[in-house]
Design a protein around this motif. Structure first.
Motif, PDB file in Angstrom:
ATOM      1  N   ASN A 172      -4.332   2.891  -3.651  1.00  0.00           N
ATOM      2  CA  ASN A 172      -5.062   1.723  -3.167  1.00  0.00           C
ATOM      3  C   ASN A 172      -4.105   0.649  -2.663  1.00  0.00           C
ATOM      4  O   ASN A 172      -2.989   0.526  -3.142  1.00  0.00           O
ATOM      5  N   ALA A 173      -4.581  -0.119  -1.684  1.00  0.00           N
ATOM      6  CA  ALA A 173      -3.793  -1.223  -1.148  1.00  0.00           C
ATOM      7  C   ALA A 173      -3.937  -2.446  -2.050  1.00  0.00           C
ATOM      8  O   ALA A 173      -5.026  -2.745  -2.530  1.00  0.00           O
ATOM      9  N   TYR A 174      -2.828  -3.134  -2.308  1.00  0.00           N
ATOM     10  CA  TYR A 174      -2.829  -4.344  -3.127  1.00  0.00           C
ATOM     11  C   TYR A 174      -2.702  -5.552  -2.201  1.00  0.00           C
ATOM     12  O   TYR A 174      -1.820  -5.600  -1.354  1.00  0.00           O
ATOM     13  N   SER A 175      -3.624  -6.511  -2.353  1.00  0.00           N
ATOM     14  CA  SER A 175      -3.492  -7.781  -1.660  1.00  0.00           C
ATOM     15  C   SER A 175      -2.737  -8.733  -2.589  1.00  0.00           C
ATOM     16  O   SER A 175      -3.161  -8.973  -3.715  1.00  0.00           O
ATOM     17  N   ILE A 176      -1.615  -9.269  -2.126  1.00  0.00           N
ATOM     18  CA  ILE A 176      -0.662  -9.950  -3.006  1.00  0.00           C
ATOM     19  C   ILE A 176      -0.853 -11.462  -2.942  1.00  0.00           C
ATOM     20  O   ILE A 176      -0.990 -12.051  -1.880  1.00  0.00           O
ATOM     21  N   LYS A 177      -0.830 -12.085  -4.131  1.00  0.00           N
ATOM     22  CA  LYS A 177      -0.920 -13.537  -4.253  1.00  0.00           C
ATOM     23  C   LYS A 177       0.462 -14.169  -4.327  1.00  0.00           C
ATOM     24  O   LYS A 177       0.692 -15.242  -3.772  1.00  0.00           O
ATOM     25  N   SER A 178       1.400 -13.530  -5.047  1.00  0.00           N
ATOM     26  CA  SER A 178       2.758 -14.076  -5.155  1.00  0.00           C
ATOM     27  C   SER A 178       3.760 -12.927  -5.228  1.00  0.00           C
ATOM     28  O   SER A 178       3.440 -11.843  -5.726  1.00  0.00           O
ATOM     29  N   THR A 179       4.968 -13.175  -4.715  1.00  0.00           N
ATOM     30  CA  THR A 179       6.029 -12.172  -4.698  1.00  0.00           C
ATOM     31  C   THR A 179       7.343 -12.799  -5.109  1.00  0.00           C
ATOM     32  O   THR A 179       7.549 -14.015  -4.954  1.00  0.00           O
ATOM     33  N   LYS A 180       8.223 -11.957  -5.627  1.00  0.00           N
ATOM     34  CA  LYS A 180       9.590 -12.389  -5.923  1.00  0.00           C
ATOM     35  C   LYS A 180      10.505 -11.188  -5.804  1.00  0.00           C
ATOM     36  O   LYS A 180      10.242 -10.145  -6.407  1.00  0.00           O
ATOM     37  N   LEU A 181      11.578 -11.312  -5.005  1.00  0.00           N
ATOM     38  CA  LEU A 181      12.578 -10.271  -4.824  1.00  0.00           C
ATOM     39  C   LEU A 181      13.882 -10.767  -5.419  1.00  0.00           C
ATOM     40  O   LEU A 181      14.371 -11.843  -5.039  1.00  0.00           O
ATOM     41  N   ILE A 182      14.461  -9.995  -6.351  1.00  0.00           N
ATOM     42  CA  ILE A 182      15.719 -10.392  -6.978  1.00  0.00           C
ATOM     43  C   ILE A 182      16.682  -9.215  -6.927  1.00  0.00           C
ATOM     44  O   ILE A 182      16.265  -8.051  -6.911  1.00  0.00           O
ATOM     45  N   VAL A 183      17.979  -9.517  -6.910  1.00  0.00           N
ATOM     46  CA  VAL A 183      19.020  -8.495  -6.936  1.00  0.00           C
ATOM     47  C   VAL A 183      19.962  -8.787  -8.102  1.00  0.00           C
ATOM     48  O   VAL A 183      20.214  -9.949  -8.435  1.00  0.00           O
ATOM     49  N   HIS A 184      20.453  -7.723  -8.729  1.00  0.00           N
ATOM     50  CA  HIS A 184      21.404  -7.883  -9.829  1.00  0.00           C
ATOM     51  C   HIS A 184      22.258  -6.624  -9.938  1.00  0.00           C
ATOM     52  O   HIS A 184      21.981  -5.595  -9.285  1.00  0.00           O
ATOM     53  N   HIS A 185      23.280  -6.675 -10.762  1.00  0.00           N
ATOM     54  CA  HIS A 185      24.170  -5.528 -10.940  1.00  0.00           C
ATOM     55  C   HIS A 185      23.406  -4.379 -11.582  1.00  0.00           C
ATOM     56  O   HIS A 185      22.542  -4.576 -12.446  1.00  0.00           O
ATOM     57  N   ALA A 186      23.739  -3.156 -11.187  1.00  0.00           N
ATOM     58  CA  ALA A 186      23.147  -1.980 -11.822  1.00  0.00           C
ATOM     59  C   ALA A 186      23.713  -1.827 -13.240  1.00  0.00           C
ATOM     60  O   ALA A 186      24.914  -2.004 -13.470  1.00  0.00           O
ATOM     61  N   THR A 187      22.836  -1.532 -14.186  1.00  0.00           N
ATOM     62  CA  THR A 187      23.244  -1.339 -15.583  1.00  0.00           C
ATOM     63  C   THR A 187      23.210   0.152 -15.935  1.00  0.00           C
ATOM     64  O   THR A 187      22.776   0.979 -15.129  1.00  0.00           O
ATOM     65  N   LYS A 188      23.641   0.477 -17.150  1.00  0.00           N
ATOM     66  CA  LYS A 188      23.598   1.878 -17.591  1.00  0.00           C
ATOM     67  C   LYS A 188      22.155   2.382 -17.661  1.00  0.00           C
ATOM     68  O   LYS A 188      21.887   3.539 -17.366  1.00  0.00           O
ATOM     69  N   ALA A 189      21.241   1.506 -18.053  1.00  0.00           N
ATOM     70  CA  ALA A 189      19.829   1.919 -18.120  1.00  0.00           C
ATOM     71  C   ALA A 189      19.290   2.266 -16.745  1.00  0.00           C
ATOM     72  O   ALA A 189      18.529   3.229 -16.567  1.00  0.00           O
ATOM     73  N   ASP A 190      19.738   1.511 -15.723  1.00  0.00           N
ATOM     74  CA  ASP A 190      19.281   1.816 -14.358  1.00  0.00           C
ATOM     75  C   ASP A 190      19.872   3.125 -13.861  1.00  0.00           C
ATOM     76  O   ASP A 190      19.193   3.943 -13.249  1.00  0.00           O
ATOM     77  N   SER A 191      21.145   3.366 -14.147  1.00  0.00           N
ATOM     78  CA  SER A 191      21.807   4.577 -13.642  1.00  0.00           C
ATOM     79  C   SER A 191      21.349   5.812 -14.393  1.00  0.00           C
ATOM     80  O   SER A 191      21.448   6.931 -13.890  1.00  0.00           O
ATOM     81  N   SER A 192      20.801   5.649 -15.604  1.00  0.00           N
ATOM     82  CA  SER A 192      20.370   6.830 -16.389  1.00  0.00           C
ATOM     83  C   SER A 192      18.963   7.254 -16.053  1.00  0.00           C
ATOM     84  O   SER A 192      18.465   8.259 -16.560  1.00  0.00           O
ATOM     85  N   PHE A 193      18.278   6.505 -15.176  1.00  0.00           N
ATOM     86  CA  PHE A 193      16.905   6.862 -14.834  1.00  0.00           C
ATOM     87  C   PHE A 193      16.905   8.050 -13.888  1.00  0.00           C
ATOM     88  O   PHE A 193      17.700   8.125 -12.943  1.00  0.00           O
ATOM     89  N   HIS A 194      15.992   8.980 -14.120  1.00  0.00           N
ATOM     90  CA  HIS A 194      15.873  10.145 -13.233  1.00  0.00           C
ATOM     91  C   HIS A 194      14.459  10.163 -12.677  1.00  0.00           C
ATOM     92  O   HIS A 194      13.506  10.126 -13.416  1.00  0.00           O
TER      93      HIS A 194
ATOM     94  N   LYS B 262       0.842  -1.198   0.000  1.00  0.00           N
ATOM     95  CA  LYS B 262       0.000   0.000   0.000  1.00  0.00           C
ATOM     96  C   LYS B 262       0.875   1.244   0.000  1.00  0.00           C
ATOM     97  O   LYS B 262       1.534   1.549   0.984  1.00  0.00           O
ATOM     98  N   PRO B 263       0.911   1.982  -1.107  1.00  0.00           N
ATOM     99  CA  PRO B 263       1.649   3.242  -1.119  1.00  0.00           C
ATOM    100  C   PRO B 263       0.977   4.277  -0.226  1.00  0.00           C
ATOM    101  O   PRO B 263      -0.179   4.120   0.173  1.00  0.00           O
ATOM    102  N   GLU B 264       1.719   5.348   0.089  1.00  0.00           N
ATOM    103  CA  GLU B 264       1.180   6.385   0.961  1.00  0.00           C
ATOM    104  C   GLU B 264      -0.085   6.998   0.370  1.00  0.00           C
ATOM    105  O   GLU B 264      -1.040   7.298   1.070  1.00  0.00           O
ATOM    106  N   ARG B 265      -0.086   7.192  -0.937  1.00  0.00           N
ATOM    107  CA  ARG B 265      -1.281   7.677  -1.625  1.00  0.00           C
ATOM    108  C   ARG B 265      -1.644   6.673  -2.709  1.00  0.00           C
ATOM    109  O   ARG B 265      -0.940   6.529  -3.686  1.00  0.00           O
TER     110      ARG B 265
END
Length: 462
Positions: free
Chosen positions: A440-462, A435-438
C-alpha cells in the motif's frame, strides 16, 4: 293437324329463344362479378403493400431506438461502476473520519478532566497559601512581642531558621503557581487546536490549502553561518572543527542542536546534530509542517535551503562530503497521517557532482517496506535538471521537488507538502508519499533523513 304441328314448332322456338336469352344474361352477370373481384383484390393488395412498408419503417425505427437504449444502458453501467468506486472511497474516508473524531473527543474529555483536577489543586494551594500567610502574620506578631522581651540567643536562632523555612515555602508555592498557570495555558492552547481540528474533520470536502511561504526566522541559524552555541568543551582550537556529528559526540556534546563541522577537509558548514546515548547522527532532511517550499532548482538542492531548526534540505555537496568519510548508514524516519511512525536503514554511498550525485542503497534493517529499491543507482533530478530515466516526462516538474527519480518511481520525500490528508491516489502521488513495489502507498505527514557511521549491528544484518 298441320296447325297443331305449326303451334308446337313455334312453342319450341320460343322456348329455345328464352333459354338463349337467359344464358346470355347469366354470362353477362358472371363477367361483371369477375371484374368486381379483381378490383377488390387490387385494393386489398395495395393496402397490404402500404401496411408492409409501414411495418418495415416501424421495425427499422424500433431497431434504432433499441440500439440507442443499449448505448444509454452501457453509459449508465459505466457511470454506476464509477459511482460505486467513488462511494466505496467515500465510505472508507468516512470510517477513518469517525475514528479520528471519536479519538479527538476522548482526548478532549481527558483534557477537560485534567483541567478540572488542576483547578482543584490550584484552589487547594491558594487556600494553603492564605493559611500560611495568616500563620506568618501571627508569627510576625509573636516575634514583635518577643523582641520586646528578653530572648535568648538560641530562641533567636530558632525563630530565624523558622522564618527562613517559611520564606522558602512561600517561594516554592509561587514557583508551583507559575508552573500550574503555564500548564493551564498549554492545556487551553491544546484544546483550541483540537477543536479547530474537529472543525476541519467535519467539513465534507477537504480543500487543498495554498502552500505556506518560506518562514523567515531572524533568530534561527542560517545554513551558512557558524553556530553560536558551540561550547568550549567541544574544541580546544577555534578552527579545530569536528568532522561530523559523531565527532561532536566524541568531543563531549550531549545536547541535540546546530553545530559547525568540517568533513573531509572541506569548508566548515552548519548541520543539525541529533545526539543520543549511542552517538551522534547528522540530519540531512526534515519535513514537518510545510513551512519551507521544496520545489527548488538544482542550485538550491546542491547547496541546501531551509531552516536547520525546522524544515530544510542540507545540500548534496554537504551530504557527499559527509558520506565519503566512513561506511555510512542512511536512516529514513516517516510518520503518516494516522500518527504511525516507521523507519528503514540503508547502507548508503553517494557519488560526487560529476555523476550528478548518483545514489547507491542496500537495505540493512527497518519496519518500513522498501520503496527505494527501484531508486538505487539513479542520478539526482530537479525541475531544471532532468535525470529521471524518462525521456517523455519530467518527474520533478510534475510531482515537484528534487529526488533520485527512476521514471518517477515509488517514492518522493521532497514532494509538495499537503496541509490535510490527501483523499485519493492522485492527490497522494502529487505530495510526499512512500509506495513499495508490492504494498500500500503511504501518504506522509512528516519525514526525517539522518546519516551516521555504520555500527557492528548494522554490518551484521543479513
Amino acid at each position: 293437324m298441320r296447325l297443331i304441328c305449326l303451334l308446337m314448332l313455334l312453342a319450341f322456338f320460343n322456348t329455345g329463344a328464352t333459354k338463349e336469352n337467359h344464358a346470355t344474361r347469366e354470362s353477362s352477370v358472371e363477367t361483371k362479378s369477375r371484374f368486381a373481384m379483381l378490383d377488390d383484390v387490387r385494393l386489398l393488395a395495395n393496402g397490404l403493400l402500404h401496411l408492409g412498408q409501414s411495418l418495415r419503417e416501424f421495425v427499422q425505427k424500433t431497431k434504432s431506438e433499441i440500439k440507442d437504449i443499449f448505448q444509454k444502458l452501457n453509459v449508465f453501467d459505466h457511470s454506476f461502476y464509477q459511482l460505486s468506486v467513488v462511494t466505496s472511497e467515500i465510505k472508507e474516508e468516512e470510517e477513518e473520519l469517525k475514528k479520528t473524531t471519536s479519538l479527538l473527543k476522548t482526548k478532549n474529555e481527558e483534557i477537560k478532566n485534567l483541567s478540572l483536577e488542576i483547578n482543584t489543586k490550584v484552589n487547594g494551594i491558594l487556600q494553603e497559601r492564605s493559611g500560611l500567610k495568616t500563620k506568618v502574620g501571627g508569627m510576625e506578631e509573636k516575634l514583635s512581642g518577643l523582641t520586646k522581651s528578653v530572648i535568648s540567643p538560641e530562641q533567636l536562632l530558632e525563630i530565624t531558621a523558622f522564618k527562613a523555612v517559611i520564606e522558602a515555602q512561600e517561594k516554592n508555592i509561587q514557583t508551583l503557581m507559575s508552573t500550574v498557570q503555564e500548564q493551564q495555558e498549554q492545556l487551553k492552547h491544546q484544546s483550541k487546536r483540537i477543536k479547530s481540528l474537529e472543525e476541519k474533520l467535519s467539513y465534507e470536502n477537504f480543500q487543498e490549502t495554498a502552500e505556506k511561504p518560506e518562514r523567515s526566522n531572524p533568530r534561527a541559524p542560517s545554513l551558512f553561518e557558524y553556530p553560536t552555541n558551540m561550547s568550549s568543551n567541544t574544541s580546544t582550537d577555534t578552527y579545530d572543527f569536528p568532522m561530523d556529528c559523531h565527532d561532536v559526540f566524541n568531543r563531549g556534546a550531549r545536547i541535540s542542536g546546530v553545530y559547525s563541522i568540517k568533513p573531509n577537509q572541506s569548508d566548515p558548514f552548519n548541520v543539525y546534530c541529533e545526539l543520543t546515548a549511542d552517538g551522534g547522527s547528522t540530519v540531512i532532511q526534515r519535513r514537518q509542517d510545510g513551512s519551507v517550499n521544496f520545489d527548488q532548482t538544482w542550485e538550491k538542492y546542491e547547496n541546501g535551503f531551509g531552516d536547520l531548526e525546522s524544515e530544510f534540505w542540507l545540500g548534496l555537496k554537504k551530504i557527499y562530503t559527509i558520506a565519503i568519510q566512513n561506511d555510512t548508514i542512511l536512516q529514513i524516519q516517516l510518520e503518516d497521517w494516522k500518527g504511525e511512525k516507521r523507519s528503514i536503514k540503508y547502507s548508503f554511498t553517494l557519488e560526487g557532482p560529476s555523476s550528478q550525485y548518483t545514489i547507491h542503497l542496500r537495505q540493512v534493517s527497518g519496519d518500513l517496506p522498501n520503496a527505494m529499491a527501484n531508486h538505487t543507482g539513479m542520478k539526482f533530478s530537479t525541475k531544471d535538471y532532468d535525470n529521471d530515466n524518462d525521456d517523455d516526462f519530467n518527474c520533478a516538474q510534475n510531482y515537484t521537488g528534487g529526488w533520485w527519480f527512476n521514471a518517477c518511481g515509488d517514492t518522493n520525500l521532497n514532494g509538495k507538502y499537503m496541509q490535510v490528508r490527501p483523499k485519493g491516489p492522485a492527490d497522494r502521488r502529487s505530495g510526499i508519499y512512500w509506495k513499495p513495489e508490492r504494498g500500500n502507498a503511504y501518504s506522509i505527514k512528516s519525514t526525517k533523513l539522518i546519516v551516521h557511521h555504520a555500527t557492528k549491528a548494522d554490518s551484521s544484518f543479513h
